[in-house]
Motif scaffolding. Sequence first.
Motif, PDB file in Angstrom:
ATOM      1  N   THR A  33     -37.553  41.700  82.075  1.00 46.81           N
ATOM      2  CA  THR A  33     -36.247  42.361  82.074  1.00 46.81           C
ATOM      3  C   THR A  33     -35.671  42.383  80.668  1.00 46.81           C
ATOM      4  OG1 THR A  33     -35.887  41.349  84.227  1.00 46.81           O
ATOM      5  CG2 THR A  33     -33.992  42.392  83.208  1.00 46.81           C
ATOM      6  N   ALA A  34     -35.764  41.236  79.983  1.00 45.13           N
ATOM      7  CA  ALA A  34     -35.197  41.139  78.633  1.00 45.13           C
ATOM      8  C   ALA A  34     -35.876  42.132  77.702  1.00 45.13           C
ATOM      9  CB  ALA A  34     -35.353  39.711  78.119  1.00 45.13           C
ATOM     10  N   LYS A  35     -37.197  42.241  77.825  1.00 40.18           N
ATOM     11  CA  LYS A  35     -37.933  43.172  76.962  1.00 40.18           C
ATOM     12  C   LYS A  35     -37.567  44.607  77.285  1.00 40.18           C
ATOM     13  CE  LYS A  35     -42.082  40.634  75.732  1.00 40.18           C
ATOM     14  NZ  LYS A  35     -43.234  40.125  76.458  1.00 40.18           N
ATOM     15  N   ARG A  36     -37.480  44.908  78.590  1.00 42.85           N
ATOM     16  CA  ARG A  36     -37.247  46.280  79.009  1.00 42.85           C
ATOM     17  C   ARG A  36     -35.851  46.754  78.614  1.00 42.85           C
ATOM     18  NH1 ARG A  36     -39.401  49.716  83.147  1.00 42.85           N
ATOM     19  NH2 ARG A  36     -41.415  48.770  82.796  1.00 42.85           N
ATOM     20  N   THR A  37     -34.877  45.858  78.625  1.00 47.06           N
ATOM     21  CA  THR A  37     -33.501  46.290  78.417  1.00 47.06           C
ATOM     22  C   THR A  37     -32.917  45.793  77.108  1.00 47.06           C
ATOM     23  OG1 THR A  37     -32.673  44.336  79.552  1.00 47.06           O
ATOM     24  CG2 THR A  37     -33.046  46.291  80.883  1.00 47.06           C
ATOM     25  N   ALA A  52     -35.154  43.981  86.882  1.00 47.16           N
ATOM     26  CA  ALA A  52     -34.027  43.198  87.397  1.00 47.16           C
ATOM     27  C   ALA A  52     -34.043  43.177  88.924  1.00 47.16           C
ATOM     28  CB  ALA A  52     -32.708  43.775  86.897  1.00 47.16           C
ATOM     29  N   LEU A  53     -34.384  44.309  89.509  1.00 52.15           N
ATOM     30  CA  LEU A  53     -34.430  44.387  90.966  1.00 52.15           C
ATOM     31  C   LEU A  53     -35.515  43.457  91.514  1.00 52.15           C
ATOM     32  CD1 LEU A  53     -33.068  45.916  93.296  1.00 52.15           C
ATOM     33  CD2 LEU A  53     -34.867  47.617  93.152  1.00 52.15           C
ATOM     34  N   MET A  54     -36.657  43.431  90.836  1.00 53.20           N
ATOM     35  CA  MET A  54     -37.733  42.541  91.278  1.00 53.20           C
ATOM     36  C   MET A  54     -37.344  41.073  91.085  1.00 53.20           C
ATOM     37  SD  MET A  54     -41.151  44.567  90.090  1.00 53.20           S
ATOM     38  CE  MET A  54     -42.242  43.235  90.522  1.00 53.20           C
ATOM     39  N   THR A  55     -36.621  40.777  89.984  1.00 54.40           N
ATOM     40  CA  THR A  55     -36.132  39.419  89.779  1.00 54.40           C
ATOM     41  C   THR A  55     -35.199  39.020  90.916  1.00 54.40           C
ATOM     42  OG1 THR A  55     -36.203  39.832  87.405  1.00 54.40           O
ATOM     43  CG2 THR A  55     -35.023  37.871  88.124  1.00 54.40           C
ATOM     44  N   GLY A  56     -34.270  39.919  91.234  1.00 58.26           N
ATOM     45  CA  GLY A  56     -33.333  39.644  92.318  1.00 58.26           C
ATOM     46  C   GLY A  56     -34.057  39.442  93.642  1.00 58.26           C
ATOM     47  N   PHE A  57     -35.055  40.275  93.904  1.00 60.54           N
ATOM     48  CA  PHE A  57     -35.863  40.150  95.121  1.00 60.54           C
ATOM     49  C   PHE A  57     -36.525  38.780  95.172  1.00 60.54           C
ATOM     50  CE2 PHE A  57     -39.967  40.356  97.218  1.00 60.54           C
ATOM     51  CZ  PHE A  57     -39.682  40.988  98.416  1.00 60.54           C
ATOM     52  N   ALA A  58     -37.160  38.392  94.049  1.00 62.71           N
ATOM     53  CA  ALA A  58     -37.890  37.120  94.014  1.00 62.71           C
ATOM     54  C   ALA A  58     -36.937  35.935  94.169  1.00 62.71           C
ATOM     55  CB  ALA A  58     -38.675  36.998  92.711  1.00 62.71           C
ATOM     56  N   MET A  59     -35.744  36.025  93.546  1.00 60.54           N
ATOM     57  CA  MET A  59     -34.767  34.940  93.675  1.00 60.54           C
ATOM     58  C   MET A  59     -34.274  34.815  95.113  1.00 60.54           C
ATOM     59  SD  MET A  59     -32.298  35.384  90.423  1.00 60.54           S
ATOM     60  CE  MET A  59     -32.640  34.605  88.858  1.00 60.54           C
ATOM     61  N   LEU A  81     -43.325  30.641  92.506  1.00 62.94           N
ATOM     62  CA  LEU A  81     -42.272  31.652  92.466  1.00 62.94           C
ATOM     63  C   LEU A  81     -41.391  31.494  91.240  1.00 62.94           C
ATOM     64  CD1 LEU A  81     -40.665  32.328  95.955  1.00 62.94           C
ATOM     65  CD2 LEU A  81     -41.662  33.955  94.369  1.00 62.94           C
ATOM     66  N   LEU A  82     -41.120  30.230  90.861  1.00 59.23           N
ATOM     67  CA  LEU A  82     -40.287  29.976  89.683  1.00 59.23           C
ATOM     68  C   LEU A  82     -40.947  30.555  88.430  1.00 59.23           C
ATOM     69  CD1 LEU A  82     -37.772  28.545  88.545  1.00 59.23           C
ATOM     70  CD2 LEU A  82     -39.150  26.491  88.277  1.00 59.23           C
ATOM     71  N   LEU A  83     -42.264  30.355  88.310  1.00 57.54           N
ATOM     72  CA  LEU A  83     -42.987  30.913  87.165  1.00 57.54           C
ATOM     73  C   LEU A  83     -42.921  32.435  87.190  1.00 57.54           C
ATOM     74  CD1 LEU A  83     -46.134  28.613  86.935  1.00 57.54           C
ATOM     75  CD2 LEU A  83     -44.124  28.655  85.460  1.00 57.54           C
ATOM     76  N   LEU A  84     -43.079  33.004  88.394  1.00 60.12           N
ATOM     77  CA  LEU A  84     -43.011  34.452  88.535  1.00 60.12           C
ATOM     78  C   LEU A  84     -41.633  34.967  88.117  1.00 60.12           C
ATOM     79  CD1 LEU A  84     -44.379  37.081  89.797  1.00 60.12           C
ATOM     80  CD2 LEU A  84     -43.022  36.554  91.811  1.00 60.12           C
ATOM     81  N   ILE A  85     -40.576  34.263  88.548  1.00 60.16           N
ATOM     82  CA  ILE A  85     -39.215  34.692  88.219  1.00 60.16           C
ATOM     83  C   ILE A  85     -38.988  34.602  86.712  1.00 60.16           C
ATOM     84  CG2 ILE A  85     -36.773  34.061  88.453  1.00 60.16           C
ATOM     85  CD1 ILE A  85     -37.473  33.275  91.395  1.00 60.16           C
ATOM     86  N   ASN A  86     -39.459  33.528  86.085  1.00 55.89           N
ATOM     87  CA  ASN A  86     -39.339  33.401  84.628  1.00 55.89           C
ATOM     88  C   ASN A  86     -40.030  34.567  83.930  1.00 55.89           C
ATOM     89  OD1 ASN A  86     -37.747  31.199  84.415  1.00 55.89           O
ATOM     90  ND2 ASN A  86     -39.403  29.733  84.162  1.00 55.89           N
ATOM     91  N   GLY A  87     -41.217  34.915  84.415  1.00 56.77           N
ATOM     92  CA  GLY A  87     -41.947  36.038  83.834  1.00 56.77           C
ATOM     93  C   GLY A  87     -41.174  37.337  84.000  1.00 56.77           C
ATOM     94  N   LEU A  88     -40.608  37.530  85.197  1.00 55.76           N
ATOM     95  CA  LEU A  88     -39.840  38.746  85.462  1.00 55.76           C
ATOM     96  C   LEU A  88     -38.610  38.832  84.570  1.00 55.76           C
ATOM     97  CD1 LEU A  88     -39.973  38.909  89.367  1.00 55.76           C
ATOM     98  CD2 LEU A  88     -40.859  40.616  87.800  1.00 55.76           C
ATOM     99  N   GLN A  89     -37.972  37.666  84.315  1.00 58.44           N
ATOM    100  CA  GLN A  89     -36.779  37.676  83.466  1.00 58.44           C
ATOM    101  C   GLN A  89     -37.137  38.033  82.031  1.00 58.44           C
ATOM    102  OE1 GLN A  89     -35.239  33.826  84.556  1.00 58.44           O
ATOM    103  NE2 GLN A  89     -33.552  34.749  85.678  1.00 58.44           N
TER     104      GLN A  89
END
Lengths: 295, 277
Positions: free
Chosen positions: B269-273, B195-202, B258-266
Amino acid sequence: MAGAAGVLHGAADHAARFESKAATREPALVKWTILALSLSFFAVFLLLPLVAVFVEALRKGWETYIAALVEPDAVAAIKLTVTAALISVPLNLVFGVAAAWAITKFEFRGKHLLLTFIDLPFSVSPVVAGLIYVLVFGAQGWFGPWLSDHDVKIIFAVPGIVLATVFVTFPFVARELIPLMEAQGREEEEAAVVLGARGWQILWYVTLPNVKWGLLYGVILCNARAMGEFGAVSVVSGHIRGLTNTMPLHVEILYNEYQFAAAFAVASVLALLALVTLVIKVWVEHKAGAAGAEA
Amino acid sequence: MASSGNRVLPGFGLSLGYTLVYLSLIVLIPLAAVFLKASSLGVAQFWDVVTSPSVVASYKLSFGASLLAAAINSVFGLMLAWALVRYSFPGKRLVDALVDLPFALPTAVAGIALTALYAPNGWVGQYLEPLGIKVAFTPLGVLVALIFIGLPFVVRTVQPILEDLDTEFEEAAVSLGADRWQAFRHVVFPTLMPALMTGFAMAFARAVGEYGSVIFIAGNIPMVSEITPLMIITKLEQYDYAGATAIAVVMLVFSFALLLLINGLQTWTAKRTGRAR
């Protein structure tokens, strides 16, 4: 993606749950350091600019403040801003409901790609958003010659401002609705079909009442961005005073002419709009939280 | 993947059709115009525009300041999210509500407010000036504006994950002999990481494209404090549509990545949590 990331989390204070247990409690020194650092950061970077808007706006007194708002160019800017929002928000509302219905109620190939495309306007720079419409409708653009032959002006005119506004606010409603409707599932709608409801009846009486708070939040966020957009509108506007200046562009012109009190006066109206948006957000979260607790 | 035969609910064709037409008209076709226009430039000409010294200087400023702002926001955003979830303090609900201010406040308003604060005779600037620190009309001003607009992205992606985090994990860590820092470092932080990396990327993605809040405080000094979106505006004002388009293509390609990266990160996040996206 901005709003969708977790806006509808509960507002209730659960901190006691952590602070009451030794295992999830930090030493007092650590706690106070984190609080002091994070709240100072908040105060300097978020609170101070907000306060500055209102103090600067009233620096020369109420008379100057009111005069800046009732001056004809300011009134024209306010009217144009409201017009652009009144057109773009309903368009994106209808789109948001349609997209959320298709995506959450059915399975189809390419759904993931469609979701990514809906997010696109969030990741495009506002300046690029303005540029794309100049390339399509501008004098040297695809439809430029045809439009000038038929005496239709889109760029440097109101339609261009509306288009740019629609683009930058495109995903807001869809992005709020999709996660909510995904979480609601399809059972209630399917039950309505079995009971003989027609498509529009299902949407109106079953689906929309279930997601009304998220829908409302999507709409007000969409509206706040529509009224406040600067970069995209700046590219397509042409900055014609009294004709194609929105409120944010009017603020820029006044500021560049060193009419600081007037610039901040108009800016303070936009800041008030932002505050009202945040108040509605808190209220909507409260309502959604109460509805969630009942269910 | 269900076949079309067992769709119970009506309106699939209408809703998807409308979605696709509207998406194409407003977003996809106009975006395609940028790439078509850019392809009318020769490769050499395109390369000349996007690597000209002033444009390269603007990349350095835009990307550098955006990375730094996103990093600073990650640190303070995590602390703020932590404070909002884990501690009680007076005014907490007000702070929680105002975190979203940069989402709601028009960028031009933020821009002139920050300039008023950090100008040499401004509220904050007058105290920094004697120390030799100039913020407004320098790259440092750009950084301040980008911190302002990026903060809520980090707080609002980390906060819900932190709220959902069960206390059991930390209690288990403590019962196994971990101290508070170890429990955070090895139990809490790995859960927050996606989530932190997603927030950073956004925050980073938003900062690179940001225009309104930056141009007032940046001063727009050539080669020093001109951001990339401003280069597009400058080219447009000189009626250099091809040049503006070439820079826009560079920005768009970067945004899409970056959008693709953010989608991947999300998804991560979903898998991790175990949370739905």
